[in-house]
Design a protein around this motif. Structure first.
Motif, PDB file in Angstrom:
ATOM      1  N   PRO A   6      40.873  40.707  48.820  1.00  0.00           N
ATOM      2  CA  PRO A   6      39.472  41.103  48.970  1.00  0.00           C
ATOM      3  C   PRO A   6      39.245  42.042  50.158  1.00  0.00           C
ATOM      4  O   PRO A   6      39.820  41.864  51.220  1.00  0.00           O
ATOM      5  CB  PRO A   6      38.742  39.783  49.198  1.00  0.00           C
ATOM      6  CG  PRO A   6      39.650  38.740  48.662  1.00  0.00           C
ATOM      7  CD  PRO A   6      41.032  39.258  48.881  1.00  0.00           C
ATOM      8  N   THR A   7      38.420  43.035  49.923  1.00  0.00           N
ATOM      9  CA  THR A   7      37.954  43.936  50.979  1.00  0.00           C
ATOM     10  C   THR A   7      36.432  43.961  50.914  1.00  0.00           C
ATOM     11  O   THR A   7      35.840  43.534  49.907  1.00  0.00           O
ATOM     12  CB  THR A   7      38.496  45.363  50.772  1.00  0.00           C
ATOM     13  OG1 THR A   7      37.992  45.855  49.528  1.00  0.00           O
ATOM     14  CG2 THR A   7      40.015  45.397  50.763  1.00  0.00           C
ATOM     15  N   ALA A   8      35.809  44.443  51.969  1.00  0.00           N
ATOM     16  CA  ALA A   8      34.347  44.486  51.989  1.00  0.00           C
ATOM     17  C   ALA A   8      33.808  45.345  50.841  1.00  0.00           C
ATOM     18  O   ALA A   8      32.883  44.958  50.124  1.00  0.00           O
ATOM     19  CB  ALA A   8      33.866  45.017  53.336  1.00  0.00           C
ATOM     20  N   ALA A  32      41.173  39.434  37.752  1.00  0.00           N
ATOM     21  CA  ALA A  32      42.054  38.891  38.787  1.00  0.00           C
ATOM     22  C   ALA A  32      41.377  38.955  40.150  1.00  0.00           C
ATOM     23  O   ALA A  32      41.465  38.019  40.957  1.00  0.00           O
ATOM     24  CB  ALA A  32      43.374  39.654  38.808  1.00  0.00           C
ATOM     25  N   TYR A  33      40.694  40.058  40.410  1.00  0.00           N
ATOM     26  CA  TYR A  33      39.988  40.212  41.687  1.00  0.00           C
ATOM     27  C   TYR A  33      38.862  39.186  41.810  1.00  0.00           C
ATOM     28  O   TYR A  33      38.701  38.543  42.854  1.00  0.00           O
ATOM     29  CB  TYR A  33      39.430  41.636  41.784  1.00  0.00           C
ATOM     30  CG  TYR A  33      38.939  42.008  43.163  1.00  0.00           C
ATOM     31  CD1 TYR A  33      39.835  42.423  44.139  1.00  0.00           C
ATOM     32  CD2 TYR A  33      37.597  41.948  43.484  1.00  0.00           C
ATOM     33  CE1 TYR A  33      39.399  42.770  45.397  1.00  0.00           C
ATOM     34  CE2 TYR A  33      37.154  42.292  44.754  1.00  0.00           C
ATOM     35  CZ  TYR A  33      38.060  42.707  45.700  1.00  0.00           C
ATOM     36  OH  TYR A  33      37.622  43.049  46.951  1.00  0.00           O
ATOM     37  N   LEU A  34      38.090  39.001  40.763  1.00  0.00           N
ATOM     38  CA  LEU A  34      37.001  38.024  40.789  1.00  0.00           C
ATOM     39  C   LEU A  34      37.532  36.598  40.946  1.00  0.00           C
ATOM     40  O   LEU A  34      36.935  35.777  41.645  1.00  0.00           O
ATOM     41  CB  LEU A  34      36.158  38.140  39.514  1.00  0.00           C
ATOM     42  CG  LEU A  34      35.341  39.434  39.385  1.00  0.00           C
ATOM     43  CD1 LEU A  34      34.715  39.519  38.000  1.00  0.00           C
ATOM     44  CD2 LEU A  34      34.278  39.500  40.462  1.00  0.00           C
ATOM     45  N   MET A  35      38.674  36.316  40.322  1.00  0.00           N
ATOM     46  CA  MET A  35      39.276  34.996  40.481  1.00  0.00           C
ATOM     47  C   MET A  35      39.733  34.779  41.917  1.00  0.00           C
ATOM     48  O   MET A  35      39.586  33.696  42.478  1.00  0.00           O
ATOM     49  CB  MET A  35      40.448  34.834  39.503  1.00  0.00           C
ATOM     50  CG  MET A  35      40.004  34.695  38.055  1.00  0.00           C
ATOM     51  SD  MET A  35      41.372  34.600  36.892  1.00  0.00           S
ATOM     52  CE  MET A  35      42.103  33.045  37.354  1.00  0.00           C
ATOM     53  N   ARG A  36      40.284  35.813  42.531  1.00  0.00           N
ATOM     54  CA  ARG A  36      40.714  35.705  43.930  1.00  0.00           C
ATOM     55  C   ARG A  36      39.515  35.470  44.839  1.00  0.00           C
ATOM     56  O   ARG A  36      39.569  34.666  45.770  1.00  0.00           O
ATOM     57  CB  ARG A  36      41.466  36.982  44.334  1.00  0.00           C
ATOM     58  CG  ARG A  36      41.844  37.072  45.790  1.00  0.00           C
ATOM     59  CD  ARG A  36      42.883  36.013  46.150  1.00  0.00           C
ATOM     60  NE  ARG A  36      43.126  35.964  47.567  1.00  0.00           N
ATOM     61  CZ  ARG A  36      44.178  36.505  48.156  1.00  0.00           C
ATOM     62  NH1 ARG A  36      45.080  37.139  47.443  1.00  0.00           N
ATOM     63  NH2 ARG A  36      44.327  36.410  49.454  1.00  0.00           N
ATOM     64  N   LEU A  37      38.410  36.161  44.578  1.00  0.00           N
ATOM     65  CA  LEU A  37      37.192  35.945  45.369  1.00  0.00           C
ATOM     66  C   LEU A  37      36.697  34.515  45.229  1.00  0.00           C
ATOM     67  O   LEU A  37      36.323  33.870  46.215  1.00  0.00           O
ATOM     68  CB  LEU A  37      36.091  36.919  44.941  1.00  0.00           C
ATOM     69  CG  LEU A  37      36.264  38.373  45.340  1.00  0.00           C
ATOM     70  CD1 LEU A  37      35.122  39.210  44.764  1.00  0.00           C
ATOM     71  CD2 LEU A  37      36.308  38.515  46.838  1.00  0.00           C
TER      72      LEU A  37
END
Length: 106
Positions: A6-8, A32-37
């Protein structure tokens, strides 16, 4: 999005994409990004809950914890077998007494 870290900017983009009513599908990378968040958010919440519980336990069961000065004084007493009050500052290694500098003050 090639990375799931995650980045800002990534978080803002994900929030905007989730709120967009015209967007119905997401790519594999976006999912995948949303799951990591979501995972990071859950870990943060769990960590904060654990810290809050720890502080609440300390508040319910106060334990006397000696200050650094009290620990130093205890060590000096144990080392020399005599009552030496530690008042801060440098201490002579051999005698355990405070070192007094008699130099001129600028």
């Amino acid at each position: 999005m090639t990375s799931t870290t995650p980045t800002a900017g990534g978080i803002l983009a994900a929030a905007g994409a989730l709120q967009d009513p015209t967007r119905q599908t997401f790519t594999r990378a976006e999912v995948a990004y949303l799951m990591r968040l979501a995972y990071d958010s859950g870990r943060t919440a769990t960590y904060l809950e654990d810290v809050a519980e720890l502080h609440a336990t300390w508040a319910r069961h106060p334990i006397h914890r000696p200050t650094a000065e009290q620990r130093y004084e205890q060590r000096l007493t144990e080392m020399g077998g005599r009552d030496v009050a530690y008042r801060g500052g440098p201490v002579d290694w051999e005698t355990g007494r405070p070192v007094r500098h008699l130099g001129a003050v600028a």
